[in-house]
Design an enzyme around this catalytic site. Structure first.
Site, PDB file in Angstrom:
ATOM      1  N   ASN A  13      22.081  23.638  58.956  1.00  5.56           N
ATOM      2  CA  ASN A  13      20.627  24.818  57.833  1.00  5.56           C
ATOM      3  C   ASN A  13      21.294  25.871  57.771  1.00  5.56           C
ATOM      4  OD1 ASN A  13      17.347  26.374  58.766  1.00  5.56           O
ATOM      5  ND2 ASN A  13      18.454  25.512  56.634  1.00  5.56           N
ATOM      6  N   ASN A  66      13.753  31.755  50.751  1.00  8.80           N
ATOM      7  CA  ASN A  66      13.778  30.617  50.643  1.00  8.80           C
ATOM      8  C   ASN A  66      14.949  30.516  49.238  1.00  8.80           C
ATOM      9  OD1 ASN A  66      12.545  28.531  52.567  1.00  8.80           O
ATOM     10  ND2 ASN A  66      10.888  28.580  51.903  1.00  8.80           N
ATOM     11  N   CYS A  75      11.474  30.745  60.543  1.00  7.76           N
ATOM     12  CA  CYS A  75      12.427  30.347  59.765  1.00  7.76           C
ATOM     13  C   CYS A  75      12.980  30.164  61.728  1.00  7.76           C
ATOM     14  CB  CYS A  75      13.543  30.396  59.312  1.00  7.76           C
ATOM     15  SG  CYS A  75      15.154  29.915  59.231  1.00  7.76           S
ATOM     16  N   GLY A  76      12.602  28.645  62.515  1.00  5.87           N
ATOM     17  CA  GLY A  76      13.266  28.778  63.235  1.00  5.87           C
ATOM     18  C   GLY A  76      14.840  29.234  63.428  1.00  5.87           C
ATOM     19  N   ASN A  77      15.621  27.763  62.728  1.00  2.00           N
ATOM     20  CA  ASN A  77      17.362  28.354  62.783  1.00  2.00           C
ATOM     21  C   ASN A  77      17.945  29.216  62.409  1.00  2.00           C
ATOM     22  OD1 ASN A  77      17.410  25.155  63.211  1.00  2.00           O
ATOM     23  ND2 ASN A  77      17.446  24.698  61.197  1.00  2.00           N
ATOM     24  N   HIS A 172       3.556  22.870  58.353  1.00  2.00           N
ATOM     25  CA  HIS A 172       3.801  21.611  58.583  1.00  2.00           C
ATOM     26  C   HIS A 172       3.208  20.109  58.264  1.00  2.00           C
ATOM     27  CE1 HIS A 172       8.843  23.067  59.171  1.00  2.00           C
ATOM     28  NE2 HIS A 172       7.663  24.733  59.933  1.00  2.00           N
ATOM     29  N   ASN A 203       5.689  22.524  54.390  1.00  2.00           N
ATOM     30  CA  ASN A 203       7.303  21.327  54.490  1.00  2.00           C
ATOM     31  C   ASN A 203       7.360  20.224  54.886  1.00  2.00           C
ATOM     32  OD1 ASN A 203       9.079  23.602  54.626  1.00  2.00           O
ATOM     33  ND2 ASN A 203       7.809  24.703  55.847  1.00  2.00           N
ATOM     34  N   GLU A 221      12.190  20.723  52.607  1.00  2.00           N
ATOM     35  CA  GLU A 221      11.166  22.091  52.703  1.00  2.00           C
ATOM     36  C   GLU A 221      10.510  22.872  51.956  1.00  2.00           C
ATOM     37  OE1 GLU A 221      13.422  24.684  54.987  1.00  2.00           O
ATOM     38  OE2 GLU A 221      14.715  23.688  56.504  1.00  2.00           O
ATOM     39  N   CYS A 230      15.869  21.672  60.338  1.00  2.00           N
ATOM     40  CA  CYS A 230      14.761  22.780  60.088  1.00  2.00           C
ATOM     41  C   CYS A 230      14.211  23.010  61.535  1.00  2.00           C
ATOM     42  CB  CYS A 230      13.659  21.985  58.909  1.00  2.00           C
ATOM     43  SG  CYS A 230      12.427  22.960  58.897  1.00  2.00           S
ATOM     44  N   GLY A 231      14.278  24.416  61.721  1.00  2.76           N
ATOM     45  CA  GLY A 231      13.944  24.687  63.166  1.00  2.76           C
ATOM     46  C   GLY A 231      12.314  24.261  63.320  1.00  2.76           C
ATOM     47  N   GLY A 233      10.598  22.442  61.741  1.00  2.00           N
ATOM     48  CA  GLY A 233       9.968  21.433  61.339  1.00  2.00           C
ATOM     49  C   GLY A 233      11.004  20.843  62.970  1.00  2.00           C
TER      50      GLY A 233
HETATM   51  N1  LIG Z   1      11.227  26.398  54.295  1.00  2.00           N
HETATM   52  C1  LIG Z   1      10.609  27.188  55.297  1.00  2.00           C
HETATM   53  C2  LIG Z   1      11.404  28.465  55.768  1.00  2.00           C
HETATM   54  C3  LIG Z   1      12.651  28.024  56.723  1.00  2.00           C
HETATM   55  C4  LIG Z   1      12.070  26.468  57.771  1.00  2.00           C
HETATM   56  C5  LIG Z   1      13.804  26.036  58.205  1.00  2.00           C
HETATM   57  N2  LIG Z   1      15.030  26.269  57.430  1.00  2.00           N
HETATM   58  C6  LIG Z   1      13.811  26.449  59.244  1.00  2.00           C
HETATM   59  O1  LIG Z   1      14.514  27.094  60.669  1.00  2.00           O
HETATM   60  O2  LIG Z   1      12.312  26.542  60.736  1.00  2.00           O
HETATM   61  C7  LIG Z   1       9.427  27.463  54.183  1.00  2.00           C
HETATM   62  O3  LIG Z   1       9.157  27.724  53.681  1.00  2.00           O
HETATM   63  O4  LIG Z   1       8.639  27.312  55.547  1.00  2.00           O
END
Ligand SMILES: N[C@H](CCC[C@H](N)C(=O)O)C(=O)O
Length: 287
Positions: A13, A66, A75-77, A172, A203, A221, A230-231, A233
């Site tokens: 990611n 984004n 955003c976890g990652n 999510h 997501n 996402e 996706c962290g 996620g």
């Molecule tokens: N697309 C996600 C943000 C990035 C999350 C993802 N890259 C992660 O690692 O959590 C959203 O609109 O909520």
């Protein structure tokens, strides 16, 4: 205007990380989108902006944009890349930091073995707070609202998928599938992302259960399309799986871009996300 940046990824990611403490960074959504564009810009799933905190007790503020230029809550990652970035740049000497985000405070920590664990805070499960419009629907399974029927128009045919809705600060919708490789991620991912019952979009997670402590996960996402990991996620999928009685903490989450680990001790407890963060290159771009 010149902008220094660092390109990083967490399990594939990928991110553009920008130090907005030591350089002036005031960009429009269109400019963020251009930076994230894989042909006209640098290219990334998300852009992470490092700022001074506004809350007492926090070390930094963390803003997330984004690929579509929209600013989001979490955003976890990215949180793992964030803590590695501020350590590598000498912006902190701490190995455990408290970071202010749009959806609350998270606590990433550099482990002695080089891994990174992030306290992502407790999941939010009340549908209205995800937000998910459950009006007219009856949550099902095990007497708690762990599953919701979502009507999709798939190629002219109406289909109902059962999703769990979880917020990790960002929304999510997670469904269990037999095989992530054959799951209709490209077809139903965007339909779920834009489903009218998610007023802030969502997501869309597709989880294959391999064992009580092992899943495979693909995530389409919000604002970025399918990413290699996706962290948040992964956190949402494990929370959903535990609530449905399918999983036991901690859980290994195999994403297409790498492996994450998620631990959760149950309602009201924080979700702990562990995984890699890699610096790929440094750069400077003229806007
Ligand atoms: N697309 C996600 C943000 C990035 C999350 C993802 N890259 C992660 O690692 O959590 C959203 O609109 O909520």
């Amino acid at each position: 205007m010149k902008l220094k940046f660092t390109k990083m990824h967490g399990a594939g990611n990928d991110f553009i990380v920008v130090d907005a403490i030591n350089q002036q960074v005031e960009l429009s959504a269109a400019q963020w989108q251009r930076l994230a564009d894989r042909r006209f810009g640098i290219g990334a799933d998300q852009i992470l902006v490092v700022e001074k905190p506004t809350l007492p007790g926090c070390d930094f503020r963390y803003r997330i944009f984004n690929n579509d230029g929209g600013e989001v809550e979490q955003c976890g990652n990215g949180a793992r890349a964030f803590v590695k970035f501020v350590a590598e740049k000498g912006l902190t000497k701490l190995s455990s930091i408290r970071v202010e985000t749009k959806s609350g405070v998270i606590a990433p920590r550099l482990e002695a073995d080089g891994g990174i664990t992030v306290d992502m805070g407790a999941p939010v499960l009340a549908p209205a707070e995800v937000p998910f419009d459950a009006d007219g629907l009856a949550g099902t399974a095990q007497g708690v609202d762990t599953l919701w029927p979502l009507e999709l128009e798939l190629g002219g045919a109406r289909e109902t998928v059962l999703v769990s809705v979880v917020s990790m600060g960002n929304p999510h919708a997670v469904q269990v599938v037999d095989d992530v490789e054959t799951a209709p991620v490209d077809l139903s991912g965007p339909l779920i992302e834009h489903h009218p019952r998610f007023p802030r979009r969502v997501n869309a997670g597709f989880m294959q259960v391999l064992g009580r402590r092992h899943v495979r996960l693909r995530v389409y996402e919000r604002g970025a399309g399918e990413t290699l990991a996706c962290g948040t996620g992964a956190c949402a999928a494990v929370v959903a799986g535990i609530r449905r009685g399918l999983l036991d903490s901690p859980v290994r989450v195999d994403a297409r871009g790498g492996q994450l680990s998620v631990a959760w001790a149950g309602a009201g407890q924080p979700v702990l996300l562990t995984g890699p963060a890699v610096t790929v290159f440094e750069g400077e771009i003229t806007l």
